[in-house]
Design a protein around this motif. Sequence first.
Motif: not given
Length: 334
Positions: A22-24, A94-97, A206-211
């Motif tokens: 669902x996260x994807x 899961x992947x973050x929004x 990419x300086x962002x938490x994505x995972x």
Amino acid sequence: MPLLSVIIPVYNTKEYLIECLDSVVRQNNGSIEVILVDDGSTDGSDQICDDYAGRYPGFIRAIHKENQGLLLARRTGIAAAHGDYIAHLDSDDYLLDGAIQSICDAIKGNPCDMAFFDYIYGAGQGKPERIIKIRSEDKNTFIKDKSEIIDKFLFGGHFSSIWIKVARRDIVDTENEYLEFAHVANGEDVLQSLALIDRSNSFLYIPRALYFYRRDNISMSKTYKTKDYDSFKTVHEETLKYGKKWGLSEEQFIELKLRMLSKNMVILHQVRKNSPEKAYNCLLKTMSRDPYFLNLKDALKSKNISKYYRVLFILISRKMIVPAKAFINLVQRR
């Protein structure tokens, strides 16, 4: 042709799989495809894969294969990918929004061979969740100096996982089926990352938490056993080969071998604690005559090696198994 292929190997992760998928699904922007590789699941995960593939045709594909382990499941997904870039997601994470859009925007705006990003290390074992930053920059950063990436990969920590890396498909070693590495049950991320880094010449942070990495993974986290010595032996030997290709200095090789020796000592101590005495004795004897292990003697030159590891290595390398066991027991009782 999709911009991004997301490879999700699946093996008995029914408890977390729907959250993962669902996260994807909720991030489908029309630029991605999802490839589910069911590695012979027996808990109903295979049915969930088929359900999602049926609900989202053209977006999600499900592949079923006999159980051969995480490494070969990933390779199956890679071989089936059509995207310009390949990303990985473990089925109990899961992947973050916003992750998919962030990746797509970044690689469109800064075409590169490999992109990587921060992630959240989930709560567990009495510890809170935390963000793992791979670099210090606060904006997308393009990197052409491969030596920086090699140094981070080999010595920096938090950069071994395949799922924080998004690689251009045409630099992925798709011609290699990795069948000779089928026995590798631990360290497969490092094994595959070696070739990716070697073939890449441009990198994007990419300086962002994505995972979101689930600390208490059912399928991934486990106590080391005797077979893990063989897994890491293979991974370490391949790492040393690439180290020579990358022109590491003598000092870097010393520190690299210290890290390898430390991993072997961790495996040895967990086998001692959690496996039968016979397995423990067998592992000690294997180490004492294995050229790979004995070749780690250069680690003794490091100023960072502990006295404990130094003495223990000397005892094992001299085939002094009984004194080595006595020494371990003495130190562990303190």
